[in-house]
Scaffold this motif. Structure first.
Motif, PDB file in Angstrom:
ATOM      1  N   ARG A 162      48.765 -62.890   6.131  1.00  0.00           N
ATOM      2  CA  ARG A 162      48.247 -61.524   6.243  1.00  0.00           C
ATOM      3  C   ARG A 162      49.231 -60.520   5.647  1.00  0.00           C
ATOM      4  O   ARG A 162      48.855 -59.668   4.847  1.00  0.00           O
ATOM      5  N   LEU A 163      50.502 -60.647   6.018  1.00  0.00           N
ATOM      6  CA  LEU A 163      51.517 -59.718   5.512  1.00  0.00           C
ATOM      7  C   LEU A 163      51.682 -59.830   3.994  1.00  0.00           C
ATOM      8  O   LEU A 163      51.864 -58.820   3.305  1.00  0.00           O
ATOM      9  N   THR A 164      51.627 -61.048   3.474  1.00  0.00           N
ATOM     10  CA  THR A 164      51.743 -61.253   2.033  1.00  0.00           C
ATOM     11  C   THR A 164      50.594 -60.576   1.302  1.00  0.00           C
ATOM     12  O   THR A 164      50.801 -59.865   0.320  1.00  0.00           O
ATOM     13  N   LEU A 165      49.390 -60.785   1.781  1.00  0.00           N
ATOM     14  CA  LEU A 165      48.229 -60.164   1.135  1.00  0.00           C
ATOM     15  C   LEU A 165      48.292 -58.649   1.191  1.00  0.00           C
ATOM     16  O   LEU A 165      48.030 -57.969   0.200  1.00  0.00           O
ATOM     17  N   ILE A 166      48.640 -58.119   2.341  1.00  0.00           N
ATOM     18  CA  ILE A 166      48.696 -56.664   2.482  1.00  0.00           C
ATOM     19  C   ILE A 166      49.738 -56.076   1.537  1.00  0.00           C
ATOM     20  O   ILE A 166      49.479 -55.085   0.848  1.00  0.00           O
ATOM     21  N   ALA A 167      50.927 -56.679   1.468  1.00  0.00           N
ATOM     22  CA  ALA A 167      51.971 -56.160   0.578  1.00  0.00           C
ATOM     23  C   ALA A 167      51.523 -56.228  -0.874  1.00  0.00           C
ATOM     24  O   ALA A 167      51.689 -55.265  -1.634  1.00  0.00           O
ATOM     25  N   LEU A 168      50.937 -57.340  -1.279  1.00  0.00           N
ATOM     26  CA  LEU A 168      50.486 -57.500  -2.656  1.00  0.00           C
ATOM     27  C   LEU A 168      49.372 -56.507  -2.984  1.00  0.00           C
ATOM     28  O   LEU A 168      49.379 -55.861  -4.029  1.00  0.00           O
ATOM     29  N   LEU A 169      48.437 -56.352  -2.071  1.00  0.00           N
ATOM     30  CA  LEU A 169      47.307 -55.460  -2.332  1.00  0.00           C
ATOM     31  C   LEU A 169      47.714 -53.991  -2.316  1.00  0.00           C
ATOM     32  O   LEU A 169      47.201 -53.193  -3.103  1.00  0.00           O
ATOM     33  N   ARG A 170      48.622 -53.631  -1.440  1.00  0.00           N
ATOM     34  CA  ARG A 170      49.133 -52.254  -1.472  1.00  0.00           C
ATOM     35  C   ARG A 170      49.770 -51.970  -2.819  1.00  0.00           C
ATOM     36  O   ARG A 170      49.608 -50.907  -3.396  1.00  0.00           O
ATOM     37  N   TYR A 171      50.528 -52.946  -3.290  1.00  0.00           N
ATOM     38  CA  TYR A 171      51.166 -52.797  -4.594  1.00  0.00           C
ATOM     39  C   TYR A 171      50.111 -52.646  -5.685  1.00  0.00           C
ATOM     40  O   TYR A 171      50.206 -51.762  -6.533  1.00  0.00           O
ATOM     41  N   LEU A 172      49.101 -53.511  -5.681  1.00  0.00           N
ATOM     42  CA  LEU A 172      48.054 -53.434  -6.694  1.00  0.00           C
ATOM     43  C   LEU A 172      47.342 -52.085  -6.656  1.00  0.00           C
ATOM     44  O   LEU A 172      47.044 -51.500  -7.690  1.00  0.00           O
ATOM     45  N   GLN A 173      47.096 -51.606  -5.462  1.00  0.00           N
ATOM     46  CA  GLN A 173      46.431 -50.311  -5.323  1.00  0.00           C
ATOM     47  C   GLN A 173      47.309 -49.200  -5.901  1.00  0.00           C
ATOM     48  O   GLN A 173      46.838 -48.336  -6.634  1.00  0.00           O
ATOM     49  N   MET A 174      48.584 -49.217  -5.589  1.00  0.00           N
ATOM     50  CA  MET A 174      49.491 -48.188  -6.070  1.00  0.00           C
ATOM     51  C   MET A 174      49.639 -48.248  -7.589  1.00  0.00           C
ATOM     52  O   MET A 174      49.530 -47.234  -8.277  1.00  0.00           O
ATOM     53  N   VAL A 175      49.874 -49.424  -8.123  1.00  0.00           N
ATOM     54  CA  VAL A 175      50.131 -49.552  -9.557  1.00  0.00           C
ATOM     55  C   VAL A 175      48.875 -49.250 -10.364  1.00  0.00           C
ATOM     56  O   VAL A 175      48.952 -48.790 -11.494  1.00  0.00           O
ATOM     57  N   ASN A 176      47.704 -49.469  -9.781  1.00  0.00           N
ATOM     58  CA  ASN A 176      46.461 -49.169 -10.472  1.00  0.00           C
ATOM     59  C   ASN A 176      46.398 -47.683 -10.840  1.00  0.00           C
ATOM     60  O   ASN A 176      45.774 -47.308 -11.825  1.00  0.00           O
ATOM     61  N   CYS A 177      47.051 -46.851 -10.063  1.00  0.00           N
ATOM     62  CA  CYS A 177      47.057 -45.412 -10.330  1.00  0.00           C
ATOM     63  C   CYS A 177      48.037 -45.028 -11.433  1.00  0.00           C
ATOM     64  O   CYS A 177      47.918 -43.953 -12.008  1.00  0.00           O
ATOM     65  N   PHE A 178      49.017 -45.872 -11.712  1.00  0.00           N
ATOM     66  CA  PHE A 178      50.112 -45.468 -12.584  1.00  0.00           C
ATOM     67  C   PHE A 178      50.303 -46.306 -13.835  1.00  0.00           C
ATOM     68  O   PHE A 178      50.716 -45.789 -14.857  1.00  0.00           O
ATOM     69  N   ASP A 179      50.076 -47.594 -13.767  1.00  0.00           N
ATOM     70  CA  ASP A 179      50.470 -48.447 -14.878  1.00  0.00           C
ATOM     71  C   ASP A 179      49.482 -49.584 -15.077  1.00  0.00           C
ATOM     72  O   ASP A 179      49.611 -50.646 -14.466  1.00  0.00           O
ATOM     73  N   GLN A 180      48.514 -49.365 -15.937  1.00  0.00           N
ATOM     74  CA  GLN A 180      47.476 -50.358 -16.185  1.00  0.00           C
ATOM     75  C   GLN A 180      48.056 -51.645 -16.774  1.00  0.00           C
ATOM     76  O   GLN A 180      47.598 -52.730 -16.461  1.00  0.00           O
ATOM     77  N   TYR A 181      49.092 -51.545 -17.600  1.00  0.00           N
ATOM     78  CA  TYR A 181      49.704 -52.729 -18.197  1.00  0.00           C
ATOM     79  C   TYR A 181      50.269 -53.654 -17.115  1.00  0.00           C
ATOM     80  O   TYR A 181      50.044 -54.867 -17.155  1.00  0.00           O
ATOM     81  N   ILE A 182      51.000 -53.093 -16.159  1.00  0.00           N
ATOM     82  CA  ILE A 182      51.566 -53.905 -15.073  1.00  0.00           C
ATOM     83  C   ILE A 182      50.441 -54.573 -14.296  1.00  0.00           C
ATOM     84  O   ILE A 182      50.504 -55.771 -13.994  1.00  0.00           O
ATOM     85  N   LEU A 183      49.402 -53.811 -13.971  1.00  0.00           N
ATOM     86  CA  LEU A 183      48.268 -54.364 -13.238  1.00  0.00           C
ATOM     87  C   LEU A 183      47.634 -55.529 -14.007  1.00  0.00           C
ATOM     88  O   LEU A 183      47.324 -56.568 -13.424  1.00  0.00           O
ATOM     89  N   GLU A 184      47.461 -55.367 -15.297  1.00  0.00           N
ATOM     90  CA  GLU A 184      46.878 -56.433 -16.114  1.00  0.00           C
ATOM     91  C   GLU A 184      47.748 -57.681 -16.091  1.00  0.00           C
ATOM     92  O   GLU A 184      47.239 -58.801 -16.023  1.00  0.00           O
ATOM     93  N   GLN A 185      49.062 -57.508 -16.159  1.00  0.00           N
ATOM     94  CA  GLN A 185      49.972 -58.654 -16.141  1.00  0.00           C
ATOM     95  C   GLN A 185      49.936 -59.368 -14.783  1.00  0.00           C
ATOM     96  O   GLN A 185      49.931 -60.592 -14.721  1.00  0.00           O
TER      97      GLN A 185
END
Length: 126
Positions: free
Chosen positions: A74-97
């Motif tokens: 649960r903690l792993t998923l939440i941390a990863l998804l929070r990151y994905l949500q945040m980076v989606n707002c700022f850096d599409q290249y990182i999200l794609e990678q």
């Protein structure tokens, strides 16, 4: 839990050591914060093009999601998804990678949560 990363990732080891110093007096280490540190470490590896190290990080994440306790999963998923949500707002290249490097179980587990959170566009079906 973090041993597979600490053995191989000297930069993350420094982050982990600082984390331990910061929380040395806590009754229990807040693993959710350590996982957030790991999520923030991923773009550093992407930016320097360290493909081999990225593969290792995502293999460890996959391991946690397949063999970890329910709380670790649960903690792993939440941390990863929070990151994905945040980076989606700022850096599409990182999200794609990140999206490209997710292993099958991680992708599936993230999709389960993303459907619930209505964030499915963060990950492609590939």
């Amino acid at each position: 839990m973090f041993d597979p990363l600490l053995i191989r990732h000297s930069e993350f080891t420094l982050i982990w050591q600082q984390f331990n110093r910061t929380w040395q007096h806590a009754a229990e280490l807040p693993l959710s914060l350590a996982l957030t540190d790991l999520a923030a470490y991923i773009p550093r590896l992407i930016r320097v093009g360290d493909h081999e190290e990225l593969l290792h990080v995502f293999a460890v994440i996959e391991l946690w999601l397949t063999t970890g306790t329910p709380e670790v999963q649960r903690l792993t998923l939440i941390a990863l998804l929070r990151y994905l949500q945040m980076v989606n707002c700022f850096d599409q290249y990182i999200l794609e990678q990140v999206n490209r490097m997710l292993l099958p179980n991680t992708r599936e587990r993230c999709a389960e949560y993303l459907i619930c959170w209505d964030y499915l566009p963060l990950l492609s079906a590939s």
